[in-house]
Design a protein around this motif. Structure first.
Motif, PDB file in Angstrom:
ATOM      1  N   UNK A  68       0.868  -1.176   0.000  1.00 25.41           N
ATOM      2  CA  UNK A  68       0.000   0.000   0.000  1.00 25.41           C
ATOM      3  C   UNK A  68       0.907   1.229   0.000  1.00 25.41           C
ATOM      4  N   UNK A  69       0.472   2.301  -0.579  1.00 24.63           N
ATOM      5  CA  UNK A  69       1.322   3.493  -0.670  1.00 24.63           C
ATOM      6  C   UNK A  69       1.746   3.956   0.717  1.00 24.63           C
ATOM      7  N   UNK A  70       2.898   4.566   0.786  1.00 21.00           N
ATOM      8  CA  UNK A  70       3.452   4.976   2.074  1.00 21.00           C
ATOM      9  C   UNK A  70       2.642   6.100   2.722  1.00 21.00           C
ATOM     10  N   UNK A  71       1.774   6.769   1.971  1.00 29.12           N
ATOM     11  CA  UNK A  71       0.942   7.819   2.555  1.00 29.12           C
ATOM     12  C   UNK A  71      -0.190   7.239   3.395  1.00 29.12           C
ATOM     13  N   UNK A  72      -0.602   6.032   3.080  1.00 29.37           N
ATOM     14  CA  UNK A  72      -1.688   5.386   3.809  1.00 29.37           C
ATOM     15  C   UNK A  72      -1.100   4.662   5.016  1.00 29.37           C
ATOM     16  N   UNK A  73      -1.109   5.295   6.188  1.00 30.90           N
ATOM     17  CA  UNK A  73      -0.455   4.740   7.366  1.00 30.90           C
ATOM     18  C   UNK A  73      -1.266   3.616   8.014  1.00 30.90           C
ATOM     19  N   UNK A  74      -2.545   3.559   7.754  1.00 28.37           N
ATOM     20  CA  UNK A  74      -3.380   2.547   8.391  1.00 28.37           C
ATOM     21  C   UNK A  74      -3.878   1.562   7.340  1.00 28.37           C
ATOM     22  N   UNK A  75      -3.635   0.323   7.571  1.00 23.33           N
ATOM     23  CA  UNK A  75      -4.185  -0.722   6.713  1.00 23.33           C
ATOM     24  C   UNK A  75      -4.455  -1.941   7.573  1.00 23.33           C
ATOM     25  N   UNK A  76      -5.170  -2.864   7.032  1.00 25.55           N
ATOM     26  CA  UNK A  76      -5.500  -4.075   7.789  1.00 25.55           C
ATOM     27  C   UNK A  76      -4.245  -4.893   8.073  1.00 25.55           C
ATOM     28  N   UNK A  77      -3.312  -4.963   7.126  1.00 27.49           N
ATOM     29  CA  UNK A  77      -2.079  -5.722   7.360  1.00 27.49           C
ATOM     30  C   UNK A  77      -1.240  -5.107   8.472  1.00 27.49           C
ATOM     31  N   UNK A  78      -1.196  -3.787   8.515  1.00 27.62           N
ATOM     32  CA  UNK A  78      -0.435  -3.121   9.575  1.00 27.62           C
ATOM     33  C   UNK A  78      -1.064  -3.400  10.937  1.00 27.62           C
ATOM     34  N   UNK A  79      -2.382  -3.413  10.996  1.00 27.91           N
ATOM     35  CA  UNK A  79      -3.063  -3.696  12.259  1.00 27.91           C
ATOM     36  C   UNK A  79      -2.832  -5.140  12.693  1.00 27.91           C
ATOM     37  N   UNK A  80      -2.917  -6.083  11.766  1.00 25.88           N
ATOM     38  CA  UNK A  80      -2.659  -7.485  12.096  1.00 25.88           C
ATOM     39  C   UNK A  80      -1.211  -7.660  12.540  1.00 25.88           C
ATOM     40  N   UNK A  81      -0.284  -6.956  11.895  1.00 21.36           N
ATOM     41  CA  UNK A  81       1.119  -7.014  12.302  1.00 21.36           C
ATOM     42  C   UNK A  81       1.321  -6.508  13.715  1.00 21.36           C
ATOM     43  N   UNK A  82       0.636  -5.434  14.065  1.00 23.69           N
ATOM     44  CA  UNK A  82       0.739  -4.896  15.416  1.00 23.69           C
ATOM     45  C   UNK A  82       0.186  -5.879  16.441  1.00 23.69           C
ATOM     46  N   UNK A  83      -0.930  -6.503  16.134  1.00 30.26           N
ATOM     47  CA  UNK A  83      -1.524  -7.487  17.048  1.00 30.26           C
ATOM     48  C   UNK A  83      -0.595  -8.692  17.216  1.00 30.26           C
ATOM     49  N   UNK A  84       0.047  -9.130  16.131  1.00 31.84           N
ATOM     50  CA  UNK A  84       0.985 -10.245  16.229  1.00 31.84           C
ATOM     51  C   UNK A  84       2.206  -9.886  17.064  1.00 31.84           C
ATOM     52  N   UNK A  85       2.702  -8.662  16.938  1.00 28.80           N
ATOM     53  CA  UNK A  85       3.841  -8.246  17.753  1.00 28.80           C
ATOM     54  C   UNK A  85       3.504  -8.280  19.238  1.00 28.80           C
ATOM     55  N   UNK A  86       2.364  -7.724  19.597  1.00 28.19           N
ATOM     56  CA  UNK A  86       1.966  -7.687  21.006  1.00 28.19           C
ATOM     57  C   UNK A  86       1.652  -9.092  21.508  1.00 28.19           C
ATOM     58  N   UNK A  87       0.932  -9.884  20.713  1.00 29.32           N
ATOM     59  CA  UNK A  87       0.604 -11.255  21.122  1.00 29.32           C
ATOM     60  C   UNK A  87       1.838 -12.126  21.274  1.00 29.32           C
TER      61      UNK A  87
END
Length: 103
Positions: A68-87
């Motif tokens: 996804x373009x670098x201007x779009x800071x929020x995406x579903x993959x980024x959110x799933x990545x964050x959840x995986x890091x914390x989990x």
């Protein structure tokens, strides 16, 4: 400026790959490398699962910014990545704590 995102994402993917390999070895063998034992991990396989999740999180996060373009800071993959890091971090924490007392 866009080309620098690709270099940063490639560095994150390589670091995640190395960490994921160590986690997979811990899952397969049930042992951790000696240089990674800062604290005593009582359950190395659970630590390995946590490491694999923790390394998959930044990889998904980096891929989300590559796809996804670098201007779009929020995406579903980024959110799933964050959840995986914390989990994954929580799984590693549980691997280092003693389990319930056995009668």
């Amino acid at each position: 400026m866009d080309r620098y995102w690709y270099w940063a994402a490639a560095a994150v993917l390589l670091a995640s790959l190395g960490s994921g390999v160590l986690g997979a070895l811990a899952i397969a063998t049930g042992r951790m490398p000696p240089w990674l034992r800062r604290r005593r991990a009582l359950r190395p396989r659970l630590w390995g699962y946590g490491t694999v999740c923790s390394s998959a999180g930044p990889a998904l996060w980096a891929v989300s910014f590559m796809v996804i373009s670098s201007d779009n800071a929020f995406s579903a993959l980024a959110l799933v990545g964050l959840v995986l890091m914390v989990g994954g971090g929580l799984l590693q924490l549980f691997a280092e704590r003693p389990g319930p007392a056995q009668p």
